[in-house]
Design a protein around this motif. Structure first.
Motif, PDB file in Angstrom:
ATOM      1  N   ILE A  70       0.915  -1.021   0.021  1.00 46.70           N
ATOM      2  CA  ILE A  70      -0.053  -0.087  -0.015  1.00 46.70           C
ATOM      3  C   ILE A  70       0.913   1.161  -0.139  1.00 46.70           C
ATOM      4  CG2 ILE A  70      -1.671   1.352   1.262  1.00 46.70           C
ATOM      5  CD1 ILE A  70      -2.856  -1.345   2.594  1.00 46.70           C
ATOM      6  N   ASN A  71       0.456   2.140  -0.859  1.00 45.78           N
ATOM      7  CA  ASN A  71       1.283   3.352  -0.891  1.00 45.78           C
ATOM      8  C   ASN A  71       0.837   4.032   0.205  1.00 45.78           C
ATOM      9  OD1 ASN A  71       2.070   6.172  -1.170  1.00 45.78           O
ATOM     10  ND2 ASN A  71       1.998   5.826  -3.424  1.00 45.78           N
ATOM     11  N   LYS A  72       1.349   4.372   1.375  1.00 47.55           N
ATOM     12  CA  LYS A  72       0.812   4.836   2.618  1.00 47.55           C
ATOM     13  C   LYS A  72       0.460   6.559   2.457  1.00 47.55           C
ATOM     14  CE  LYS A  72       2.406   1.104   5.596  1.00 47.55           C
ATOM     15  NZ  LYS A  72       2.839   0.848   6.902  1.00 47.55           N
ATOM     16  N   ALA A  73       1.272   7.031   1.528  1.00 49.16           N
ATOM     17  CA  ALA A  73       1.231   8.348   1.345  1.00 49.16           C
ATOM     18  C   ALA A  73      -0.072   8.656   0.590  1.00 49.16           C
ATOM     19  CB  ALA A  73       2.409   9.263   0.703  1.00 49.16           C
ATOM     20  N   VAL A  74      -0.100   7.660  -0.627  1.00 48.23           N
ATOM     21  CA  VAL A  74      -1.427   7.874  -1.208  1.00 48.23           C
ATOM     22  C   VAL A  74      -2.010   6.525  -1.266  1.00 48.23           C
ATOM     23  CG1 VAL A  74      -2.427   8.642  -3.594  1.00 48.23           C
ATOM     24  CG2 VAL A  74      -0.221   9.525  -2.680  1.00 48.23           C
ATOM     25  N   PRO A  75      -3.031   6.256  -0.198  1.00 49.89           N
ATOM     26  CA  PRO A  75      -3.467   4.720  -0.175  1.00 49.89           C
ATOM     27  C   PRO A  75      -4.679   4.541  -0.844  1.00 49.89           C
ATOM     28  CG  PRO A  75      -4.210   6.250   1.696  1.00 49.89           C
ATOM     29  CD  PRO A  75      -3.249   7.176   1.039  1.00 49.89           C
ATOM     30  N   THR A  76      -5.135   5.509  -1.785  1.00 54.00           N
ATOM     31  CA  THR A  76      -6.122   5.371  -2.824  1.00 54.00           C
ATOM     32  C   THR A  76      -5.586   4.461  -4.047  1.00 54.00           C
ATOM     33  OG1 THR A  76      -5.924   7.384  -3.378  1.00 54.00           O
ATOM     34  CG2 THR A  76      -7.793   6.917  -2.044  1.00 54.00           C
ATOM     35  N   GLY A 103      -5.971   4.804  11.183  1.00 53.86           N
ATOM     36  CA  GLY A 103      -6.535   3.793  10.721  1.00 53.86           C
ATOM     37  C   GLY A 103      -6.635   3.886   9.111  1.00 53.86           C
ATOM     38  N   SER A 104      -5.960   4.738   8.683  1.00 54.77           N
ATOM     39  CA  SER A 104      -5.831   5.271   7.164  1.00 54.77           C
ATOM     40  C   SER A 104      -5.615   3.770   6.244  1.00 54.77           C
ATOM     41  CB  SER A 104      -5.246   6.326   6.730  1.00 54.77           C
ATOM     42  OG  SER A 104      -5.036   6.315   5.353  1.00 54.77           O
ATOM     43  N   THR A 105      -4.316   3.350   6.693  1.00 56.82           N
ATOM     44  CA  THR A 105      -3.505   2.219   5.863  1.00 56.82           C
ATOM     45  C   THR A 105      -4.530   1.063   6.181  1.00 56.82           C
ATOM     46  OG1 THR A 105      -1.275   3.246   6.443  1.00 56.82           O
ATOM     47  CG2 THR A 105      -1.647   0.676   5.746  1.00 56.82           C
ATOM     48  N   LEU A 106      -4.907   0.701   7.265  1.00 61.20           N
ATOM     49  CA  LEU A 106      -5.777  -0.403   7.459  1.00 61.20           C
ATOM     50  C   LEU A 106      -7.020  -0.503   7.003  1.00 61.20           C
ATOM     51  CD1 LEU A 106      -5.194  -3.024   9.251  1.00 61.20           C
ATOM     52  CD2 LEU A 106      -6.259  -2.218  10.867  1.00 61.20           C
ATOM     53  N   ILE A 107      -7.762   0.640   6.879  1.00 55.92           N
ATOM     54  CA  ILE A 107      -9.207   0.610   6.160  1.00 55.92           C
ATOM     55  C   ILE A 107      -8.966   0.479   4.821  1.00 55.92           C
ATOM     56  CG2 ILE A 107      -9.417   3.245   5.752  1.00 55.92           C
ATOM     57  CD1 ILE A 107     -12.233   1.880   7.425  1.00 55.92           C
ATOM     58  N   TYR A 108      -7.846   1.077   4.092  1.00 49.57           N
ATOM     59  CA  TYR A 108      -7.669   0.859   2.688  1.00 49.57           C
ATOM     60  C   TYR A 108      -7.309  -0.662   2.268  1.00 49.57           C
ATOM     61  CZ  TYR A 108      -8.585   5.763   1.665  1.00 49.57           C
ATOM     62  OH  TYR A 108      -9.226   6.713   1.326  1.00 49.57           O
ATOM     63  N   GLY A 109      -6.547  -1.215   3.280  1.00 50.99           N
ATOM     64  CA  GLY A 109      -6.340  -2.326   2.984  1.00 50.99           C
ATOM     65  C   GLY A 109      -7.387  -3.463   3.172  1.00 50.99           C
ATOM     66  N   LYS A 133      -9.158   8.144  12.657  1.00 56.70           N
ATOM     67  CA  LYS A 133      -9.723   8.961  11.861  1.00 56.70           C
ATOM     68  C   LYS A 133     -10.746   8.197  10.752  1.00 56.70           C
ATOM     69  CE  LYS A 133      -6.357  10.755   9.295  1.00 56.70           C
ATOM     70  NZ  LYS A 133      -5.682  11.638   8.330  1.00 56.70           N
ATOM     71  N   TYR A 134     -10.663   6.690  10.964  1.00 55.47           N
ATOM     72  CA  TYR A 134     -11.600   6.272  10.349  1.00 55.47           C
ATOM     73  C   TYR A 134     -12.114   4.891  11.403  1.00 55.47           C
ATOM     74  CZ  TYR A 134      -9.389   8.055   6.287  1.00 55.47           C
ATOM     75  OH  TYR A 134      -8.764   8.736   5.393  1.00 55.47           O
ATOM     76  N   PRO A 135     -13.517   4.423  10.913  1.00 57.58           N
ATOM     77  CA  PRO A 135     -14.090   3.579  11.969  1.00 57.58           C
ATOM     78  C   PRO A 135     -13.608   2.109  11.666  1.00 57.58           C
ATOM     79  CG  PRO A 135     -15.412   4.011  10.021  1.00 57.58           C
ATOM     80  CD  PRO A 135     -14.298   4.739  10.028  1.00 57.58           C
ATOM     81  N   VAL A 136     -12.297   1.946  12.017  1.00 59.59           N
ATOM     82  CA  VAL A 136     -11.498   0.482  12.019  1.00 59.59           C
ATOM     83  C   VAL A 136     -11.141   0.085  13.407  1.00 59.59           C
ATOM     84  CG1 VAL A 136      -9.368   1.668  11.315  1.00 59.59           C
ATOM     85  CG2 VAL A 136     -10.109  -0.710  10.475  1.00 59.59           C
ATOM     86  N   LYS A 137     -10.875  -1.107  13.712  1.00 60.55           N
ATOM     87  CA  LYS A 137     -10.515  -1.587  14.951  1.00 60.55           C
ATOM     88  C   LYS A 137      -9.618  -2.946  14.392  1.00 60.55           C
ATOM     89  CE  LYS A 137     -14.038  -4.955  16.511  1.00 60.55           C
ATOM     90  NZ  LYS A 137     -13.460  -6.132  16.588  1.00 60.55           N
TER      91      LYS A 137
END
Length: 167
Positions: A70-76, A103-109, A133-137
């Protein structure tokens, strides 16, 4: 002002947390014959390798290691995996990263793996920071920390002795 380095997990504690996470994953997948262990590149993948090694010692579940890029700078940007989608379709999968911060990296994964049907999907992290920032656990976690937004958690799993520290 000098930055201070505060160890939050020693080598021995990290080894213990990895073993405990492996047991939790095994308990959650005790009825499975196959399991995909997907680690987010770099430290997440190193953690996934160590968890898989422990899992292989304690269970007879056939586990497959998968590197998730995953590109952590641009996870999209498109996410790449070291195994094909067919290899994890209709299987149980655990997505692993070292630190859950925003949570950004995990949510995109997670989003990537939801494009195929899975039997079961869980997440694991070594350190959960509680600044999402994201609803991920994380379903499995080594340690949860309440830190300030200005502090940074660093995890070293690439060479021994492993350590996790806060600065």
């Amino acid at each position: 002002m000098a930055l201070t380095k505060n160890t939050i997990l020693s080598h021995k504690e990290i080894e213990h947390k990895i073993k405990r996470i492996a047991y939790q994953i095994y308990e959650s997948n005790a009825n499975e014959t196959e399991l995909i262990i997907a680690g987010i590149e770099n430290n997440g993948y190193l953690l996934a390798k160590k968890i898989k090694s422990n899992l292989d010692k304690i269970s007879d579940i056939e586990s497959t290691l998968c590197k998730v890029t995953i590109n952590k700078a641009v996870p999209t940007e498109p996410i790449k995996t070291s195994i094909s989608k067919e290899s994890y379709t209709n299987k149980s999968l655990v997505l692993i990263d070292d630190v859950l911060n925003s949570g950004s990296t995990l949510i995109y994964g997670i989003k990537h793996f939801l494009d195929v049907p899975l039997k079961q999907f869980k997440t694991a992290v070594l350190v959960n920071r509680n600044h999402k920032k994201y609803p991920v656990k994380a379903d499995f976690k080594g340690i949860s920390l309440s830190t300030s937004l200005f502090e940074h958690v660093h995890v070293n799993l690439s060479k021994q002795p492993y350590e996790a520290y806060l600065d």
